[in-house]
Design a protein around this motif. Structure first.
Motif, PDB file in Angstrom:
ATOM      1  N   GLU A 106      78.969  40.541  76.524  1.00  0.00           N
ATOM      2  CA  GLU A 106      78.347  39.971  75.335  1.00  0.00           C
ATOM      3  C   GLU A 106      79.253  38.869  74.786  1.00  0.00           C
ATOM      4  N   GLU A 107      78.641  37.808  74.288  1.00  0.00           N
ATOM      5  CA  GLU A 107      79.429  36.715  73.720  1.00  0.00           C
ATOM      6  C   GLU A 107      79.855  37.016  72.282  1.00  0.00           C
ATOM      7  N   ASP A 108      78.985  37.652  71.512  1.00  0.00           N
ATOM      8  CA  ASP A 108      79.278  37.953  70.115  1.00  0.00           C
ATOM      9  C   ASP A 108      79.901  39.336  69.989  1.00  0.00           C
ATOM     10  N   ASN A 109      81.154  39.472  70.446  1.00  0.00           N
ATOM     11  CA  ASN A 109      81.862  40.731  70.310  1.00  0.00           C
ATOM     12  C   ASN A 109      82.526  40.810  68.938  1.00  0.00           C
ATOM     13  N   ALA A 110      83.032  41.986  68.603  1.00  0.00           N
ATOM     14  CA  ALA A 110      83.816  42.138  67.379  1.00  0.00           C
ATOM     15  C   ALA A 110      85.054  41.255  67.486  1.00  0.00           C
ATOM     16  N   SER A 111      85.520  40.731  66.350  1.00  0.00           N
ATOM     17  CA  SER A 111      86.644  39.786  66.355  1.00  0.00           C
ATOM     18  C   SER A 111      87.997  40.476  66.237  1.00  0.00           C
ATOM     19  N   VAL A 112      88.021  41.804  66.412  1.00  0.00           N
ATOM     20  CA  VAL A 112      89.280  42.548  66.405  1.00  0.00           C
ATOM     21  C   VAL A 112      89.531  43.087  67.802  1.00  0.00           C
ATOM     22  N   CYS A 113      90.737  43.591  68.037  1.00  0.00           N
ATOM     23  CA  CYS A 113      91.060  43.958  69.412  1.00  0.00           C
ATOM     24  C   CYS A 113      91.908  45.220  69.531  1.00  0.00           C
ATOM     25  N   THR A 114      93.124  45.226  68.983  1.00  0.00           N
ATOM     26  CA  THR A 114      94.056  46.317  69.240  1.00  0.00           C
ATOM     27  C   THR A 114      94.247  47.208  68.022  1.00  0.00           C
ATOM     28  N   PHE A 115      94.428  48.495  68.298  1.00  0.00           N
ATOM     29  CA  PHE A 115      94.706  49.518  67.280  1.00  0.00           C
ATOM     30  C   PHE A 115      93.666  49.532  66.163  1.00  0.00           C
ATOM     31  N   SER A 116      92.411  49.263  66.521  1.00  0.00           N
ATOM     32  CA  SER A 116      91.319  49.421  65.558  1.00  0.00           C
ATOM     33  C   SER A 116      91.028  50.914  65.365  1.00  0.00           C
ATOM     34  N   SER A 117      90.315  51.225  64.295  1.00  0.00           N
ATOM     35  CA  SER A 117      89.864  52.592  64.054  1.00  0.00           C
ATOM     36  C   SER A 117      88.404  52.678  64.469  1.00  0.00           C
ATOM     37  N   CYS A 118      88.107  53.562  65.410  1.00  0.00           N
ATOM     38  CA  CYS A 118      86.759  53.629  65.978  1.00  0.00           C
ATOM     39  C   CYS A 118      86.206  55.042  65.883  1.00  0.00           C
ATOM     40  N   ALA A 119      84.895  55.139  65.726  1.00  0.00           N
ATOM     41  CA  ALA A 119      84.228  56.433  65.662  1.00  0.00           C
ATOM     42  C   ALA A 119      82.760  56.253  65.992  1.00  0.00           C
ATOM     43  N   LEU A 173      78.293  48.443  67.056  1.00  0.00           N
ATOM     44  CA  LEU A 173      77.604  48.074  68.285  1.00  0.00           C
ATOM     45  C   LEU A 173      76.471  49.062  68.496  1.00  0.00           C
ATOM     46  N   ASP A 174      75.242  48.564  68.530  1.00  0.00           N
ATOM     47  CA  ASP A 174      74.089  49.406  68.822  1.00  0.00           C
ATOM     48  C   ASP A 174      74.135  49.745  70.315  1.00  0.00           C
ATOM     49  N   THR A 175      74.331  51.010  70.641  1.00  0.00           N
ATOM     50  CA  THR A 175      74.511  51.391  72.038  1.00  0.00           C
ATOM     51  C   THR A 175      73.188  51.452  72.805  1.00  0.00           C
ATOM     52  N   ILE A 176      72.072  51.176  72.135  1.00  0.00           N
ATOM     53  CA  ILE A 176      70.784  51.085  72.823  1.00  0.00           C
ATOM     54  C   ILE A 176      70.463  49.629  73.139  1.00  0.00           C
ATOM     55  N   THR A 177      70.524  48.759  72.133  1.00  0.00           N
ATOM     56  CA  THR A 177      70.212  47.343  72.345  1.00  0.00           C
ATOM     57  C   THR A 177      71.438  46.541  72.759  1.00  0.00           C
ATOM     58  N   LEU A 178      72.645  47.124  72.620  1.00  0.00           N
ATOM     59  CA  LEU A 178      73.914  46.478  72.988  1.00  0.00           C
ATOM     60  C   LEU A 178      74.159  45.224  72.163  1.00  0.00           C
ATOM     61  N   ARG A 179      73.823  45.269  70.892  1.00  0.00           N
ATOM     62  CA  ARG A 179      74.034  44.136  69.988  1.00  0.00           C
ATOM     63  C   ARG A 179      75.050  44.494  68.914  1.00  0.00           C
ATOM     64  N   TRP A 180      75.994  43.564  68.693  1.00  0.00           N
ATOM     65  CA  TRP A 180      77.007  43.742  67.655  1.00  0.00           C
ATOM     66  C   TRP A 180      76.467  43.286  66.298  1.00  0.00           C
ATOM     67  N   ARG A 181      76.996  43.891  65.262  1.00  0.00           N
ATOM     68  CA  ARG A 181      76.681  43.469  63.901  1.00  0.00           C
ATOM     69  C   ARG A 181      77.943  43.555  63.046  1.00  0.00           C
TER      70      ARG A 181
END
Length: 521
Positions: free
Chosen positions: A395-408, A434-442
């Motif tokens: 995907e081109e429009d990924n989240a703009s963060v990368c390392t040591f993020s907090s994810c759940a 990230l919508d894991t069905i449509t694979l779109r970031w918001r």
């Protein structure tokens, strides 16, 4: 033949409930698009639905509206045995009913479910909710879902839950951050872990500087908001940058760093007896590491990457992949058990389980000599444990963060908060899903967002609520923040009420029949 307008008038009298930007009730403006599908239904002889209504049917519905006091009475006249038209809707093929039901609002479907067993089964059907979702969100077509870079197993998705989640997320401010002022029992820290077991959140280890680490365990009761320090037996070494997994009544800790070297021994905390132990395992265990990714899937723990520093001059970034079966307590090297592709080596990434798959976000390659990131990643890699294959989400429009993020996990969404920015060395306070069905970031703009940081703990305390503790930005943090959501609460209440209303109607009818038979006024 049953008139579609006859059906529509009943639906318009349902109690209005706000479900976000959902399509309105099917009305005259929708009839043209509905009638276009009639040609698809030619195989159902005698069951055609006509968008035009006869005057006596419309008048009958109008007179019925005047005397009805409950929505289910009106639906019963249209859908149930009290309708005296040529074809009752209960006689329609199930495939045709699904095509009809997909045009109705959520609240109408909940009311329809209370009419009879057939309609209740159809409204509960996953196929019906898939049709409803596809009408509202065209990107959910079967062709699109099956040919995406991460194909969706349509039959395994709870489409009702997904549809209601999407509707809520399109509302204004469906998410809001709120600072929670728990007792300040836990010292400020980062690079710790948070694990939920039986309504309790356990905070283990962490550090507050490059020279100071912890080996303590604190327990937050999520119901009473009480925080206590656990007086554990058989204390472990000082530890940070480790990973912890909750399984049954125990917490398993793997890896970590004490300021000098890394670990690869598996540690187990029994939360009932508050005792640490070293469980016996078989198979080839991974080498020592910290800053790795770890996730539980069923009774299997999966570990990917990290970095290994056995001495000052011995530092490496890892790209191996292991599985630990917690029932058999056996390690297995999965590094070479894949279908051609495996993600590059990295540390500071996160693994999250959603929909039976492992979603890996971010990470990078740290250069120790330069004390800087040599590579940064903000892509998502997905592992399918059934097919044993990795896929890169391109995907081109990924989240703009990368390392040591907090994810759940947040329902069907991969939630990502904070971490280091891709373009700078600054930490972020941005929130992405990230919508894991449509694979779109918001990217979200949420009021009262916590201050920027990385290495904090973000844990799911409900299907759509999360709790954030600690982290690092110019120093360790000890504040608590909860991300609150309105998703699916009202819908579940309405659905339960619809089922209870159907039972109540049956009881009243039985009671009335008994009184009539016995001649009781």
């Amino acid at each position: 033949m049953i008139s579609l307008l006859f059906l529509l008038n009943a639906s318009k009298n349902m109690a209005k409930v706000n479900f976000g930007n959902e399509p309105p009730f099917l009305d005259a403006a929708n009839l043209e698009s509905f009638s276009l599908t009639d040609s698809e239904l030619s195989s159902y002889d005698g069951y055609h639905i006509h968008p035009s209504a006869t005057n006596h049917q419309s008048d009958a519905m109008h007179s019925t509206n005047k005397c009805c006091t409950q929505p289910h009475d009106e639906i019963g006249n249209v859908f149930g045995d009290r309708f005296h038209g040529k074809k009752r809707l209960t006689q329609f093929p199930r495939e045709l009913l699904v095509k009809i039901f997909k045009f109705f609002n959520v609240q109408t479907l909940f009311h329809i479910a209370s009419v009879c067993k057939l309609f209740n089964n159809l409204v509960s059907s996953n196929l019906t909710w898939l049709a409803v979702a596809q009408l509202r969100f065209p990107e959910l077509s079967v062709e699109t879902l099956s040919t995406s870079s991460i194909p969706v197993q349509i039959s395994k998705v709870n489409w009702r839950a997904y549809y209601l989640e999407r509707l809520e997320l399109e509302k204004p401010l469906p998410l809001i951050w709120k600072e929670v002022f728990y007792p300040r029992v836990i010292e400020p820290r980062y690079a710790h872990t948070g694990t939920v077991i039986e309504g309790n959140l356990y905070i283990i280890g962490g550090e507050n500087s490059i020279l100071s680490r912890f080996n303590d365990v604190h327990c937050l009761n999520l119901e009473t908001s009480e925080i206590t320090k656990c007086h554990t037996r058989n204390e472990i070494q000082l530890i940070s940058r480790h990973q912890a997994i909750g399984y049954k009544e125990s917490i398993y800790v793997f890896g970590g760093y004490d300021g000098v070297s890394n670990f690869n021994n598996l540690k187990k905390l029994d939360t009932v007896t508050q005792t640490w132990s070293i469980p016996k395992t078989s198979g080839q265990a991974p080498i020592c590491r910290s800053n790795h990714g770890c996730v539980l899937l069923g009774h299997d723990v999966y570990i990917f990457g990290g970095n290994n520093q056995m001495s000052e001059n011995d530092y490496q970034v890892l790209g191996d992949f292991y599985k630990l079966d917690l029932e058999a307590m056996r390690w297995e090297d999965y590094t070479d058990q894949h279908d051609g592709y495996i993600p590059s080596r990295r540390s500071g990434h996160r693994l999250v389980e959603i929909g039976g798959k492992i979603w890996m976000f971010g990470g990078g390659v740290w250069c120790k000599s330069a004390a800087a990131w040599k590579e940064k990643y903000n892509q998502v890699n997905v592992y399918d444990p059934v097919k044993r294959c990795w896929r890169l989400l391109e995907e081109e429009d990924n989240a703009s963060v990368c390392t040591f993020s907090s994810c759940a996990r947040m329902g069907f969404q991969l939630a990502v908060w904070g971490g280091q920015e891709m373009e700078t060395n600054w930490t972020s306070s941005s929130f992405f899903t990230l919508d894991t069905i449509t694979l779109r970031w918001r990217k979200w703009s949420i009021p009262n967002s916590p201050k920027c940081r990385d290495m904090g703990v973000l844990v799911a305390i409900g299907n759509h609520e999360m709790l954030l503790f600690g982290g690092n930005h110019g120093g360790p943090k000890d504040d608590w923040h909860v991300l609150q959501s309105s998703i699916d609460v009202l819908a579940d209440v309405l659905y339960d009420k619809a089922k209870n209303r159907r039972k109540s109607v049956r009881r009243n009818e039985e009671r009335q029949h008994f009184r009539s038979r016995e001649g009781i006024a």
